[in-house]
Write an enzyme that holds these catalytic residues in place. Sequence first.
Site, PDB file in Angstrom:
ATOM      1  N   HIS A   1       0.779  -1.228   0.047  1.00  0.00           N
ATOM      2  CA  HIS A   1      -0.106  -0.010   0.048  1.00  0.00           C
ATOM      3  C   HIS A   1       0.884   1.291   0.126  1.00  0.00           C
ATOM      4  CE1 HIS A   1      -3.184  -2.727   2.290  1.00  0.00           C
ATOM      5  NE2 HIS A   1      -3.531  -2.486   1.127  1.00  0.00           N
TER       6      HIS A   1
ATOM      7  N   ARG B   1      -1.901  -6.516  -8.587  1.00  0.00           N
ATOM      8  CA  ARG B   1      -0.864  -7.716  -8.049  1.00  0.00           C
ATOM      9  C   ARG B   1      -1.044  -8.869  -9.145  1.00  0.00           C
ATOM     10  NH1 ARG B   1      -2.976  -7.755  -2.184  1.00  0.00           N
ATOM     11  NH2 ARG B   1      -4.836  -7.501  -3.604  1.00  0.00           N
TER      12      ARG B   1
ATOM     13  N   SER C   1      -2.925  -8.161   3.009  1.00  0.00           N
ATOM     14  CA  SER C   1      -3.384  -7.527   4.220  1.00  0.00           C
ATOM     15  C   SER C   1      -3.790  -9.134   4.781  1.00  0.00           C
ATOM     16  CB  SER C   1      -4.381  -6.570   4.421  1.00  0.00           C
ATOM     17  OG  SER C   1      -3.873  -5.382   3.923  1.00  0.00           O
TER      18      SER C   1
HETATM   19  P1  ADP Z   1      -9.711  -3.566  -0.691  1.00  0.00           P
HETATM   20  O1  ADP Z   1     -10.832  -4.159   0.385  1.00  0.00           O
HETATM   21  O2  ADP Z   1     -10.564  -2.326  -1.134  1.00  0.00           O
HETATM   22  O3  ADP Z   1      -9.225  -4.517  -1.515  1.00  0.00           O
HETATM   23  P2  ADP Z   1      -7.343  -3.542   0.402  1.00  0.00           P
HETATM   24  O4  ADP Z   1      -6.614  -2.882   1.583  1.00  0.00           O
HETATM   25  O5  ADP Z   1      -6.950  -4.942   0.464  1.00  0.00           O
HETATM   26  O6  ADP Z   1      -8.636  -2.866   0.391  1.00  0.00           O
HETATM   27  O7  ADP Z   1      -6.407  -2.788  -0.761  1.00  0.00           O
HETATM   28  C1  ADP Z   1      -6.634  -1.345  -1.084  1.00  0.00           C
HETATM   29  C2  ADP Z   1      -5.722  -1.171  -2.604  1.00  0.00           C
HETATM   30  O8  ADP Z   1      -4.372  -1.543  -2.497  1.00  0.00           O
HETATM   31  C3  ADP Z   1      -6.177  -2.323  -3.661  1.00  0.00           C
HETATM   32  O9  ADP Z   1      -6.122  -1.621  -4.874  1.00  0.00           O
HETATM   33  C4  ADP Z   1      -5.164  -3.587  -3.646  1.00  0.00           C
HETATM   34  O10 ADP Z   1      -5.176  -3.926  -4.729  1.00  0.00           O
HETATM   35  C5  ADP Z   1      -4.049  -2.559  -3.179  1.00  0.00           C
HETATM   36  N1  ADP Z   1      -3.115  -3.439  -2.688  1.00  0.00           N
HETATM   37  C6  ADP Z   1      -3.304  -4.412  -1.788  1.00  0.00           C
HETATM   38  N2  ADP Z   1      -1.942  -4.909  -1.563  1.00  0.00           N
HETATM   39  C7  ADP Z   1      -1.071  -4.381  -2.393  1.00  0.00           C
HETATM   40  C8  ADP Z   1       0.190  -4.716  -2.787  1.00  0.00           C
HETATM   41  N3  ADP Z   1       1.193  -5.661  -2.039  1.00  0.00           N
HETATM   42  N4  ADP Z   1       0.910  -4.075  -3.689  1.00  0.00           N
HETATM   43  C9  ADP Z   1       0.138  -3.143  -4.547  1.00  0.00           C
HETATM   44  N5  ADP Z   1      -0.973  -2.751  -4.246  1.00  0.00           N
HETATM   45  C10 ADP Z   1      -1.801  -3.567  -3.119  1.00  0.00           C
END
Ligand code: ADP
Length: 165
Positions: free
Chosen positions: A17, A94, A132
């Site tokens: 993130h 990803r 996460s």
């Molecule tokens: P959501 O429930 O909206 O998917 P997340 O917190 O899981 O919320 O993810 C928020 C954003 O961050 C999404 O666009 C997700 O694809 C991106 N994201 C999550 N992990 C990574 C990572 N390791 N690298 C790049 N982007 C990520």
Amino acid sequence: MNTVLFPGTFDPITGGHIDIIDRSSRLFDRVIVTMAVNSAKQTLFTDDERESLIRESLKEELPDRTNIDVVRITGLLVDYARNSGAIAAIRGLRTPGDFEYEMQMAMMNRRLYNEMTTIFIPADEKYASLSSTLIREVARYGADVSGMVPACVARELRRKWDESR
Ligand code: ADP
């Protein structure tokens, strides 16, 4: 001024993130990290904890950046976009699985509010296999997640699982 949103659950915020926020804040004038609350999702960290961890992580990892804000949103992202004047929502990609889901979401959001474009940023190789959910799962068994999440997150994960033992 170009404002973009970076929506997510951030349960908890990870290095992946932070990398997307870092790159977005170099590309656009202002980035608003929009943390979803009251969603159907059950979260490990409370709303307050997730928000504090985002703020603390940004201080730790991107201390000199002044164009990043953090807000909580309860409703639809498009409604928040309409009121904030944001031109785009940033999403990290990803895997092909992410792409399939994200394309559908992007099309739905555009249908609901066509002034907002979704912009995909490919994950850094270093974080591409990180989510996460995985972090929560391995941290639960005491795995060392430093290097994958900001230091404050690693500390809070340890505290959370120590408490529950
Ligand atoms: P959501 O429930 O909206 O998917 P997340 O917190 O899981 O919320 O993810 C928020 C954003 O961050 C999404 O666009 C997700 O694809 C991106 N994201 C999550 N992990 C990574 C990572 N390791 N690298 C790049 N982007 C990520």
